[in-house]
Enzyme design. Structure first.
Site, mmCIF file in Angstrom:
data_model
loop_
_atom_site.group_PDB
_atom_site.id
_atom_site.type_symbol
_atom_site.label_atom_id
_atom_site.label_comp_id
_atom_site.label_asym_id
_atom_site.label_seq_id
_atom_site.Cartn_x
_atom_site.Cartn_y
_atom_site.Cartn_z
ATOM 1 N N ALA A 1 0.737 -1.234 -0.214
ATOM 2 C CA ALA A 1 0.007 0.107 -0.393
ATOM 3 C C ALA A 1 0.863 1.133 0.152
ATOM 4 C CB ALA A 1 -0.811 -0.110 1.365
ATOM 5 N N ASN A 2 0.274 2.498 -0.687
ATOM 6 C CA ASN A 2 1.156 3.554 -0.756
ATOM 7 C C ASN A 2 2.415 3.486 -1.405
ATOM 8 O OD1 ASN A 2 -1.096 4.776 0.749
ATOM 9 N ND2 ASN A 2 -0.436 3.659 2.426
ATOM 10 N N ARG A 3 2.679 2.610 -2.135
ATOM 11 C CA ARG A 3 4.178 2.370 -2.853
ATOM 12 C C ARG A 3 4.983 1.883 -1.699
ATOM 13 N NH1 ARG A 3 0.975 2.104 -6.923
ATOM 14 N NH2 ARG A 3 0.634 3.873 -7.980
ATOM 15 N N LEU A 4 4.617 1.588 -0.630
ATOM 16 C CA LEU A 4 5.585 0.923 0.398
ATOM 17 C C LEU A 4 5.729 -0.657 0.222
ATOM 18 C CD1 LEU A 4 4.424 3.329 3.254
ATOM 19 C CD2 LEU A 4 6.381 3.641 1.655
#
Ligand SMILES: Cc1cc2nc3c(=O)[nH]c(=O)nc-3n(C[C@H](O)[C@H](O)[C@H](O)COP(=O)(O)O)c2cc1C
Ligand SMILES: Cc1ncc(COP(=O)(O)O)c(CN)c1O
Length: 200
Positions: free
Chosen positions: A177-180
């Site tokens: 999620a969130n490019r993490l």
């Protein structure tokens, strides 16, 4: 360092992990879960990339098959190095591997060639891969010529066979999620592997 490598990233060695991910991709990808982008460099250092199919994982090596007179073969033979990349869109995962590459033992290439269907065996004889082709009819005429020459039992052409990529570095990536995203890099360390979590 805390070992938080669990779930889909858990494995004793990177080849076991790659096998697990390929098995999952086999269930979810619409086509060619074993397709990988193969990167090479030419004599000037300019990269090249194209897709090939992974046909085996054994003894620390990844095997694929191609024409030994193709552009990629020239680059592989010249540099002795390559990198590959899998991207499974259905899983939102990626694996990359890089290392040294060499031609497969001829007996193993014979065995794989013999397992291919007749049309593909004749195609390997007919195609001068990566060289210019006048038109489709010329290729089809060459296939017919090879069918007449070899009948039902074409031997492996001397210009066709396997390569084995022996990675000393592999990276497993999964979407977060969130490019993490989660990333784990496995680097060969003698007979074992050192695993490092990387920032996304
Ligand atoms: C899904 C897919 C799988 C492919 N698998 C192979 C393969 O296993 N071996 C091969 O020689 N070419 C394969 N090709 C064709 C190559 O991508 C490439 O066009 C060809 O090998 C010539 O590359 P080169 O001129 O760099 O040598 C495949 C193409 C696609 C799209
Ligand atoms: C030209 C070529 N050679 C070899 C292969 C390897 O696969 P197979 O042995 O299944 O034909 C492919 C796969 N698409 C290919 O396109």
């Amino acid at each position: 360092m805390a070992d938080d490598r669990q779930g889909i990233f858990a494995a004793e060695d990177p080849f076991a992990l790659l096998r697990n991910w390929l098995e999952e991709a086999g269930r979810s990808e619409p086509n060619d879960p074993v397709a990988m982008a193969l990167a090479t460099v030419d004599a000037t250092g300019l990269p090249n990339v194209r897709t090939v199919l992974l046909k085996g994982i054994a003894d620390g090596g990844l095997t694929f098959y191609t024409n030994y007179q193709s552009r990629k073969a020239g680059e592989l033979d010249n540099s002795g190095k390559a990198a590959v990349l899998f991207h499974w869109k259905s899983l939102r995962r990626q694996v990359r591997a890089r290392g040294t590459v060499s031609r497969q033992d001829p007996a193993a290439s014979d065995a794989y060639f013999a397992s291919r269907d007749l049309g593909s065996r004749l195609g390997a004889w007919a195609s001068q891969q990566s060289r210019p082709l006048q038109d489709r009819a010329t290729l089809e005429a060459r296939v017919a010529e090879m069918a007449a020459r070899f009948g039902e039992n074409p031997p492996r052409p001397p210009h066709w066979g396997g390569y084995v990529l022996r990675p000393d570095c592999l990276e497993f990536w999964a979407d977060g999620a969130n490019r993490l995203h989660d990333r784990f890099e496995w680097v060969r360390d003698g007979d074992s592997w050192r695993v490092t979590r990387l920032n996304p």
